[in-house]
Design a protein around this motif. Structure first.
Motif, PDB file in Angstrom:
ATOM      1  N   LEU A 142       0.822  -1.208   0.000  1.00 24.48           N
ATOM      2  CA  LEU A 142       0.000   0.000   0.000  1.00 24.48           C
ATOM      3  C   LEU A 142       0.857   1.259   0.000  1.00 24.48           C
ATOM      4  O   LEU A 142       0.574   2.219  -0.738  1.00 24.48           O
ATOM      5  CB  LEU A 142      -0.928  -0.015   1.223  1.00 24.48           C
ATOM      6  CG  LEU A 142      -1.851   1.200   1.398  1.00 24.48           C
ATOM      7  CD1 LEU A 142      -2.793   1.329   0.210  1.00 24.48           C
ATOM      8  CD2 LEU A 142      -2.631   1.098   2.706  1.00 24.48           C
ATOM      9  N   TRP A 145       2.375   1.650  -3.424  1.00 22.98           N
ATOM     10  CA  TRP A 145       1.374   2.040  -4.424  1.00 22.98           C
ATOM     11  C   TRP A 145       1.004   3.514  -4.303  1.00 22.98           C
ATOM     12  O   TRP A 145       0.767   4.190  -5.297  1.00 22.98           O
ATOM     13  CB  TRP A 145       0.138   1.168  -4.262  1.00 22.98           C
ATOM     14  CG  TRP A 145      -0.957   1.481  -5.243  1.00 22.98           C
ATOM     15  CD1 TRP A 145      -0.970   1.213  -6.576  1.00 22.98           C
ATOM     16  CD2 TRP A 145      -2.192   2.141  -4.956  1.00 22.98           C
ATOM     17  NE1 TRP A 145      -2.146   1.651  -7.146  1.00 22.98           N
ATOM     18  CE2 TRP A 145      -2.910   2.226  -6.172  1.00 22.98           C
ATOM     19  CE3 TRP A 145      -2.760   2.654  -3.790  1.00 22.98           C
ATOM     20  CZ2 TRP A 145      -4.167   2.818  -6.251  1.00 22.98           C
ATOM     21  CZ3 TRP A 145      -4.005   3.240  -3.869  1.00 22.98           C
ATOM     22  CH2 TRP A 145      -4.702   3.319  -5.074  1.00 22.98           C
ATOM     23  N   LEU A 146       0.984   4.024  -3.087  1.00 26.30           N
ATOM     24  CA  LEU A 146       0.673   5.435  -2.856  1.00 26.30           C
ATOM     25  C   LEU A 146       1.867   6.352  -3.085  1.00 26.30           C
ATOM     26  O   LEU A 146       1.718   7.586  -3.019  1.00 26.30           O
ATOM     27  CB  LEU A 146       0.144   5.629  -1.432  1.00 26.30           C
ATOM     28  CG  LEU A 146      -1.206   4.990  -1.113  1.00 26.30           C
ATOM     29  CD1 LEU A 146      -1.540   5.157   0.367  1.00 26.30           C
ATOM     30  CD2 LEU A 146      -2.321   5.581  -1.980  1.00 26.30           C
ATOM     31  N   LEU A 148       4.548   6.625  -1.134  1.00 24.42           N
ATOM     32  CA  LEU A 148       4.996   7.181   0.146  1.00 24.42           C
ATOM     33  C   LEU A 148       6.245   6.505   0.688  1.00 24.42           C
ATOM     34  O   LEU A 148       6.662   6.802   1.813  1.00 24.42           O
ATOM     35  CB  LEU A 148       3.871   7.057   1.187  1.00 24.42           C
ATOM     36  CG  LEU A 148       2.593   7.838   0.897  1.00 24.42           C
ATOM     37  CD1 LEU A 148       1.541   7.537   1.961  1.00 24.42           C
ATOM     38  CD2 LEU A 148       2.877   9.334   0.825  1.00 24.42           C
ATOM     39  N   SER A 154       4.444   7.777   5.083  1.00 27.97           N
ATOM     40  CA  SER A 154       4.237   6.330   5.173  1.00 27.97           C
ATOM     41  C   SER A 154       4.114   5.875   6.616  1.00 27.97           C
ATOM     42  O   SER A 154       3.333   4.973   6.939  1.00 27.97           O
ATOM     43  CB  SER A 154       5.397   5.600   4.496  1.00 27.97           C
ATOM     44  OG  SER A 154       6.622   5.874   5.162  1.00 27.97           O
TER      45      SER A 154
END
Length: 292
Positions: A142, A145-146, A148, A154
């Protein structure tokens, strides 16, 4: 004769009970001192070791020798001071977001009736039970994918996994204590649920917000696994990782002393906050646990 025997029994009985009470009290005091010594001695030894350098680090002397060499070196190290600032940003942002989300969720779960409310509470509980290593792969994907990865954002996103469930559970139990008459009177006056939460219940949630916020801050401040995994550069590291990497750093000849000094620098502010807000922590948590 009978009265004399009765008086003798009444004088012996209290003295025997008095001896038992004294023995029980002495045992409880001894147990308390033992627990206090077991709890505080590691912190005392860390403070003593933080003032030593060279061969003095291996000395068994319990008395400290005042030497601020390690403290001056750490406070002059831009990596360590930057790590403290990063931890303040991450822990403060995580606590603020957690309280905002948990306050709204606690009002919905504690005061409103809707389908699946019990399932939502159980889901939040299950999420809080999972260890960090179990959610690490999914959280890593995740974060990547973002976009971060290797950013402070993050850590804020990752820390919400264990701070939000905790704050939701505590605040939900606290919200359930408020009498229904407050809400019913506000509804009769035409207040919406948002207005009831922000204008009526929120001012009364001070102890719960203080206790849960402080504990959430401590959880985010001390987290190590996510911070070690999601951050690569020294510019974005937090304090626990910075302390862990001191032993492999070439900036310090003897790393044990700086590690102890860094631990003292990081721990003392938390201890001061806990001592200041300890009554609010106990009152907020016990009130929700007993009556929730």
């Amino acid at each position: 004769m009978t009265e004399a025997i009765a008086n003798t029994r009444t004088t012996r009985k209290p003295s025997r009970y008095r001896w038992r009470r004294r023995a029980r009290k002495t045992g409880m005091v001894a147990a308390g001192l033992l627990v206090l010594f077991y709890t505080l001695f590691p912190y005392y030894w860390a403070i003593v070791s933080s003032f030593r350098s060279g061969s003095q680090l291996f000395s068994s002397n319990l008395l400290p020798t005042i030497d601020f060499t390690h403290y001056r070196a750490l406070l002059a190290d831009p990596v360590f001071t930057r790590a403290i600032l990063n931890s303040l940003i991450v822990a403060g942002s995580t606590t603020l977001i957690s309280l905002v989300l948990a306050t709204a969720a606690a009002y919905a779960l504690g005061r409103l009736n809707f389908l699946g409310k019990r399932a939502v509470l159980l889901t939040i509980l299950v999420v809080s039970i999972f260890p960090q290593i179990a959610v690490m792969p999914g959280m890593f994907e995740l974060v990547r994918w973002l976009g971060l990865y290797n950013r402070i954002g993050s850590l804020i996103l990752a820390y919400l996994i264990f701070t939000v469930p905790f704050t939701v559970w505590v605040l939900t139990s606290f919200v359930r204590e408020f009498p229904r008459e407050l809400e019913e009177a506000a509804i009769m006056d035409g207040c919406s649920h948002w207005r009831i939460l922000t204008r009526i219940l929120l001012p009364l949630m001070g102890p719960a917000l203080a206790s849960t916020g402080l504990l959430a801050f401590i959880l985010a401040w001390n987290e190590f696994l996510f911070a070690l995994t999601f951050i690569l550069s020294d510019e974005n590291r937090t304090v626990p990782v910075a302390i862990g990497l001191i032993s492999g750093s070439s900036r310090y000849e003897y790393p044990f002393g700086p590690i102890m000094a860094a631990s003292v620098i990081v721990t003392l502010p938390l201890l001061v906050l806990v001592l200041i807000f300890q009554r609010r922590i106990v009152s907020g948590l016990t009130a929700g646990a007993i009556k929730g």
